[in-house]
Design a protein around this motif. Sequence first.
Motif, PDB file in Angstrom:
ATOM      1  N   SER A 284       0.881  -1.128  -0.141  1.00  0.00           N
ATOM      2  CA  SER A 284      -0.058   0.086   0.137  1.00  0.00           C
ATOM      3  C   SER A 284       0.916   1.239  -0.065  1.00  0.00           C
ATOM      4  O   SER A 284       0.577   2.223  -0.894  1.00  0.00           O
ATOM      5  CB  SER A 284      -0.878  -0.112   1.231  1.00  0.00           C
ATOM      6  N   VAL A 285       1.869   1.441   0.778  1.00  0.00           N
ATOM      7  CA  VAL A 285       2.692   2.497   0.843  1.00  0.00           C
ATOM      8  C   VAL A 285       3.471   2.757  -0.327  1.00  0.00           C
ATOM      9  O   VAL A 285       3.437   3.883  -0.973  1.00  0.00           O
ATOM     10  CB  VAL A 285       3.956   2.318   1.725  1.00  0.00           C
ATOM     11  N   GLU A 286       3.978   1.595  -1.186  1.00  0.00           N
ATOM     12  CA  GLU A 286       4.457   1.802  -2.542  1.00  0.00           C
ATOM     13  C   GLU A 286       3.331   2.481  -3.495  1.00  0.00           C
ATOM     14  O   GLU A 286       3.667   3.293  -4.333  1.00  0.00           O
ATOM     15  CB  GLU A 286       5.051   0.582  -2.967  1.00  0.00           C
ATOM     16  N   LYS A 287       2.097   1.789  -3.422  1.00  0.00           N
ATOM     17  CA  LYS A 287       1.407   2.158  -4.471  1.00  0.00           C
ATOM     18  C   LYS A 287       0.868   3.689  -3.997  1.00  0.00           C
ATOM     19  O   LYS A 287       0.673   4.483  -5.091  1.00  0.00           O
ATOM     20  CB  LYS A 287       0.002   1.369  -3.955  1.00  0.00           C
ATOM     21  N   ASN A 288       0.719   4.127  -2.814  1.00  0.00           N
ATOM     22  CA  ASN A 288       0.534   5.415  -2.605  1.00  0.00           C
ATOM     23  C   ASN A 288       1.632   6.582  -2.880  1.00  0.00           C
ATOM     24  O   ASN A 288       1.241   7.492  -3.312  1.00  0.00           O
ATOM     25  CB  ASN A 288       0.104   5.767  -1.214  1.00  0.00           C
ATOM     26  N   THR A 289       2.785   6.118  -2.607  1.00  0.00           N
ATOM     27  CA  THR A 289       4.104   6.796  -3.050  1.00  0.00           C
ATOM     28  C   THR A 289       4.311   6.964  -4.480  1.00  0.00           C
ATOM     29  O   THR A 289       4.596   8.118  -4.933  1.00  0.00           O
ATOM     30  CB  THR A 289       5.348   6.552  -2.329  1.00  0.00           C
ATOM     31  N   LEU A 290       4.292   5.900  -5.298  1.00  0.00           N
ATOM     32  CA  LEU A 290       4.697   5.763  -6.739  1.00  0.00           C
ATOM     33  C   LEU A 290       3.690   6.005  -7.623  1.00  0.00           C
ATOM     34  O   LEU A 290       3.879   6.472  -8.808  1.00  0.00           O
ATOM     35  CB  LEU A 290       5.536   4.615  -6.781  1.00  0.00           C
ATOM     36  N   ASP A 291       2.388   5.580  -7.166  1.00  0.00           N
ATOM     37  CA  ASP A 291       1.331   5.508  -8.345  1.00  0.00           C
ATOM     38  C   ASP A 291       0.163   5.900  -7.704  1.00  0.00           C
ATOM     39  O   ASP A 291      -0.814   5.216  -7.627  1.00  0.00           O
ATOM     40  CB  ASP A 291       1.061   4.130  -8.622  1.00  0.00           C
ATOM     41  N   PRO A 302       6.600  -4.198 -12.010  1.00  0.00           N
ATOM     42  CA  PRO A 302       7.422  -4.990 -11.160  1.00  0.00           C
ATOM     43  C   PRO A 302       7.631  -4.602  -9.673  1.00  0.00           C
ATOM     44  O   PRO A 302       7.790  -5.276  -8.851  1.00  0.00           O
ATOM     45  CB  PRO A 302       8.804  -4.640 -11.883  1.00  0.00           C
ATOM     46  N   ARG A 303       7.412  -3.332  -9.500  1.00  0.00           N
ATOM     47  CA  ARG A 303       7.637  -2.622  -7.858  1.00  0.00           C
ATOM     48  C   ARG A 303       6.471  -3.304  -7.253  1.00  0.00           C
ATOM     49  O   ARG A 303       6.611  -3.406  -6.053  1.00  0.00           O
ATOM     50  CB  ARG A 303       7.669  -0.995  -8.239  1.00  0.00           C
ATOM     51  N   GLY A 304       5.271  -3.429  -7.895  1.00  0.00           N
ATOM     52  CA  GLY A 304       4.365  -4.047  -7.098  1.00  0.00           C
ATOM     53  C   GLY A 304       4.556  -5.383  -6.808  1.00  0.00           C
ATOM     54  O   GLY A 304       3.752  -6.074  -5.859  1.00  0.00           O
ATOM     55  N   VAL A 305       5.459  -6.128  -7.433  1.00  0.00           N
ATOM     56  CA  VAL A 305       6.060  -7.323  -7.096  1.00  0.00           C
ATOM     57  C   VAL A 305       7.071  -7.260  -5.796  1.00  0.00           C
ATOM     58  O   VAL A 305       7.111  -8.098  -4.888  1.00  0.00           O
ATOM     59  CB  VAL A 305       6.452  -8.142  -8.258  1.00  0.00           C
ATOM     60  N   ILE A 306       8.158  -6.482  -6.115  1.00  0.00           N
ATOM     61  CA  ILE A 306       9.156  -6.208  -5.183  1.00  0.00           C
ATOM     62  C   ILE A 306       8.624  -5.913  -3.782  1.00  0.00           C
ATOM     63  O   ILE A 306       9.014  -6.775  -2.865  1.00  0.00           O
ATOM     64  CB  ILE A 306      10.067  -5.261  -5.728  1.00  0.00           C
ATOM     65  N   ALA A 307       7.533  -5.087  -3.694  1.00  0.00           N
ATOM     66  CA  ALA A 307       7.036  -4.438  -2.251  1.00  0.00           C
ATOM     67  C   ALA A 307       6.647  -5.759  -1.490  1.00  0.00           C
ATOM     68  O   ALA A 307       7.187  -5.742  -0.266  1.00  0.00           O
ATOM     69  CB  ALA A 307       6.189  -3.322  -2.482  1.00  0.00           C
ATOM     70  N   PRO A 308       5.633  -6.261  -1.885  1.00  0.00           N
ATOM     71  CA  PRO A 308       5.083  -7.248  -0.947  1.00  0.00           C
ATOM     72  C   PRO A 308       5.997  -8.397  -0.653  1.00  0.00           C
ATOM     73  O   PRO A 308       6.207  -8.950   0.387  1.00  0.00           O
ATOM     74  CB  PRO A 308       3.869  -7.829  -1.602  1.00  0.00           C
ATOM     75  N   GLU A 309       6.850  -8.933  -1.604  1.00  0.00           N
ATOM     76  CA  GLU A 309       7.825  -9.942  -1.303  1.00  0.00           C
ATOM     77  C   GLU A 309       8.760  -9.504  -0.501  1.00  0.00           C
ATOM     78  O   GLU A 309       9.175 -10.387   0.503  1.00  0.00           O
ATOM     79  CB  GLU A 309       8.300 -10.378  -2.787  1.00  0.00           C
ATOM     80  N   CYS A 310       9.302  -8.309  -0.622  1.00  0.00           N
ATOM     81  CA  CYS A 310      10.466  -8.157   0.357  1.00  0.00           C
ATOM     82  C   CYS A 310       9.812  -7.879   1.528  1.00  0.00           C
ATOM     83  O   CYS A 310      10.537  -7.873   2.446  1.00  0.00           O
ATOM     84  CB  CYS A 310      11.086  -6.613  -0.355  1.00  0.00           C
TER      85      CYS A 310
END
Lengths: 517, 143
Positions: A284-291, A302-310
């Motif tokens: 959610s944080v990535e979605k809100n900051t990047l997109d 790809p960043r939506g795969v990196i964030a939850p897996e990381c």
Amino acid sequence: MEIFSNLADGFAVALTAQHLLLALLGCFLGTLMGALPGLGPANGVAILIPIAFTLGLGPVASLILLTSVYYGAMYGGRISSILLNIPGDEPAMMTCLDGHPMALHGKAGEALAISGIASFIGSFFATWGLVLIAPQLVKVALLFGPAEYFALFTMAFATLGGVTASNQAKSAFAAALGLGIAMIGSDSQTGSERFTFGHIHLYDGIDFLIAIVGLFAISEVLIFIEHHQGGAAAKSSAKIGKLIPDFCIFKRSIGTLVRSTIIGFLSGVLPGAGASLGSFLSYSVEKNTLDRENKTFGKGDPRGVIAPECGNNAAAGGALVPMLSLGVPGSGTTAVLLAVLLQLNITPGPLLFRNNPDIVWGLIAALFIANFMLLALNLPMVGLFTRVLLIPTRILMPVVAMISFVGIYGLTGSTFDVMLMVGFGFGGWLLRKLGVPLVPVILGILLGNEMEVNLRRALQISDGDWSIMVGSPLAIGIWAIAIAGFVLPIFFGKKVKNQMHADHSEVEMEEVIEGGD
Amino acid sequence: MSDRIFGFFGLALSAFYFWATSIIPDSFMIDVVGPRAFPYIVGTVLAICALYILLRPDAEPDWPNLMNFIEIVFATAVMFLYAWTLSKVGFVIATVFATSYLTWRLGSKPLGSLITGIATSAGIYVVFHLILGLSLAKGPLGF
């Protein structure tokens, strides 16, 4: 720099041929179990505990095997998320959102590779976090008396459901049920027989492994039978495509990696959050900051795969911090890992770090080693793991049941215990149907006696004065967190949970629409 | 409705728990709290939660239909029977039957299930008993 010399000693313990082999085996089995829907990390570790013991593995060896399975399952969960849009385990749910769209666009291999590397980075730095923070927390834990420990255990139960708990009455009921089961057997302080009704098999109490394997593995088999899900998870061998990712992606998403690792690690350490929330928050944080305009996320970014897996792998490492330094697990899987320690007669907590540094640091070193092994296993060999998804569950689940039977029978050698396990399996199925979470039951069985001992010790010190339970600022603080953790989800739980599921079903909806084109 | 029944059983369970706690005998060793205090606390929590579930039930869970429910009961019964006969007929024979039944009920054809049963049983016997040395239940035939 004491930490580094400790860590070096740990590597000396872990780097023997037997331990390395066990770590490799654990990583392999763990990835398999994570990849297969229906066999999450908690299940996988639970089935293997009795086997590891009956094989007569030493404490360090069993711990290395089982924690490698734990880390491996966290890696494996992403495989079926990406290829099939079915999360292999709960934390992998968020990986479906962008992973599966990538696979639909023919970039499955890339998604698997990127998520594998993201998993590695998340858990690598989280293991460093464990190295740095656990010894500090141990220092705090030394200030704890029995009253504080009792409050801490209560807090573990109160916050276990996390912010997504749907019905706190049912969670508390489950916890009380587990505690009640733990009381069976002779009382550790006075030797009185409790709840045994003269039944000889119950004098020693109910072995928590029987309850764990029954509640997790056998009830899972029953769920599969109920739904007649006998087919394979995947219909045909999925096309993976090229496996080598574009490394520029990582250069561009350093911010994502850093944020997700920190968020994931913290949600692992904090009570009541755990890996599922870790991956959800990171995403959610990535979605809100990047997109902000909702353009790329959810459509195969790809960043939506990196964030939850990381995030979820960092949380797996973080969850070990309270488990090892306080003896209080924050999630189902770490509860199972606590069962491993208790079975080995190791009490986690400050004393573990002081008396058995070889176990703690050997374990941590093994985590680092397992991490590198997992990276090596998961990049070139991911094709092998995807083929596992072709095994039909009608063959897989009975085998799982039989291995559980073998483990419990091998451990106790008593058919009464095996029947008891089946009973737990059926009871677990019933409770799951009624929406009663099983993890508090297990935690109750695990912690029940320890909790009572601390209560009685505290009252012994105060000579029966119950006000000692809130007699220090530390204890009051812990009680406050416990109450907040129990009460807040009643107001916010539904909202967060709906959000998580809304995100997930949004993707499914889009797929239906795409399929209609 | 399910939650009301569940809550009712929960209340009955806590009543039983209270009764069973009250008959815990004292031993010659005594501490301040005694062996009954903590079980009473647990029983109280159990009762409060059960009462709440009874009065504020959730939405009806997704129960299986009668056929599927019978399916579950049979599978449980087969596993019970498996545990019970384990020491009488030995691991290998019992496992062939139990695995075949479960595989069959999950959708394999009868012949296929029997083969799966035999293969699973033999496989576990070889890996866990012959290679890893785990003790499995011995029957009259020695395996």
